[in-house]
Scaffold this motif. Structure first.
Motif, mmCIF file in Angstrom:
data_model
loop_
_atom_site.group_PDB
_atom_site.id
_atom_site.type_symbol
_atom_site.label_atom_id
_atom_site.label_comp_id
_atom_site.label_asym_id
_atom_site.label_seq_id
_atom_site.Cartn_x
_atom_site.Cartn_y
_atom_site.Cartn_z
ATOM 1 N N TYR A 174 2.955 1.486 -3.104
ATOM 2 C CA TYR A 174 1.689 0.802 -3.933
ATOM 3 C C TYR A 174 0.471 0.974 -3.407
ATOM 4 O O TYR A 174 0.229 0.563 -2.278
ATOM 5 C CB TYR A 174 2.213 -0.788 -4.018
ATOM 6 N N PHE A 182 3.415 -1.423 0.389
ATOM 7 C CA PHE A 182 2.187 -1.747 -0.045
ATOM 8 C C PHE A 182 1.213 -1.036 0.952
ATOM 9 O O PHE A 182 1.064 -1.549 2.112
ATOM 10 C CB PHE A 182 2.078 -3.232 -0.284
ATOM 11 N N TRP A 203 2.166 -6.827 -5.993
ATOM 12 C CA TRP A 203 2.851 -5.591 -5.255
ATOM 13 C C TRP A 203 3.429 -6.309 -3.938
ATOM 14 O O TRP A 203 4.248 -5.963 -3.354
ATOM 15 C CB TRP A 203 1.702 -4.699 -4.868
#
Length: 153
Positions: free
Chosen positions: A43, A5, A70
């Motif tokens: 992400y 992420f 996420w």
């Protein structure tokens, strides 16, 4: 395959002329490209929202929910905290919320920062770094260090 992420300023990444900071945008895009070429799933709200061009203000709840999902699904949280011309971190409220989520969920946290910026950061952030809760990589050393850190996690 590691799931990353990647966070960083969006709302406050815009300069005085209403254009997203080119330096910050290039760092974000280079980081995403590098991670994807290294077989990571990334992400990124920056990509999904096209650097805030594709945001419907009625969907903020959905954005928050998406980002939290996420966080739940990622292996590592990486935040790009670039500096402004005052050698301070570009404001990014969402990024610091994400750091809090990652910390609470015991996710590994890597901050990518300009050299010298940590000195002007909050005491809480400095404490988390001192306690080895967060790893800091200088932007100029990013690509030589990030893969080895991710592989060790």
């Amino acid at each position: 395959m590691k799931k990353i992420f990647l966070g960083g300023p969006i709302q406050y990444g815009f300069g005085e002329k209403g254009k997203f900071d080119e330096n910050l945008k290039n760092i974000i895009l280079q980081t995403i490209n590098f991670l994807e070429k290294s077989n990571c799933i990334v992400y990124s709200a920056h990509l999904v929202e096209n650097f805030e061009k594709n945001i419907d203000t009625k969907t903020y709840y959905n954005i928050s929910k998406r980002d939290y999902n996420w966080m739940l699904n990622c292996d590592v949280y990486i935040a790009i905290l670039s500096s402004n011309n005052k050698n301070s971190i570009i404001r990014s409220d969402g990024t610091f919320i994400e750091i809090g989520w990652a910390y609470a969920l015991n996710k590994p946290i890597i901050l990518i920062m300009d050299d010298g910026v940590l000195e002007n950061a909050s005491d809480l952030l400095k404490c988390m770094v001192d306690e080895k809760k967060i790893i800091v990589i200088q932007i100029n050393q990013l690509f030589s260090n990030i893969l080895s850190l991710i592989k060790d996690i």
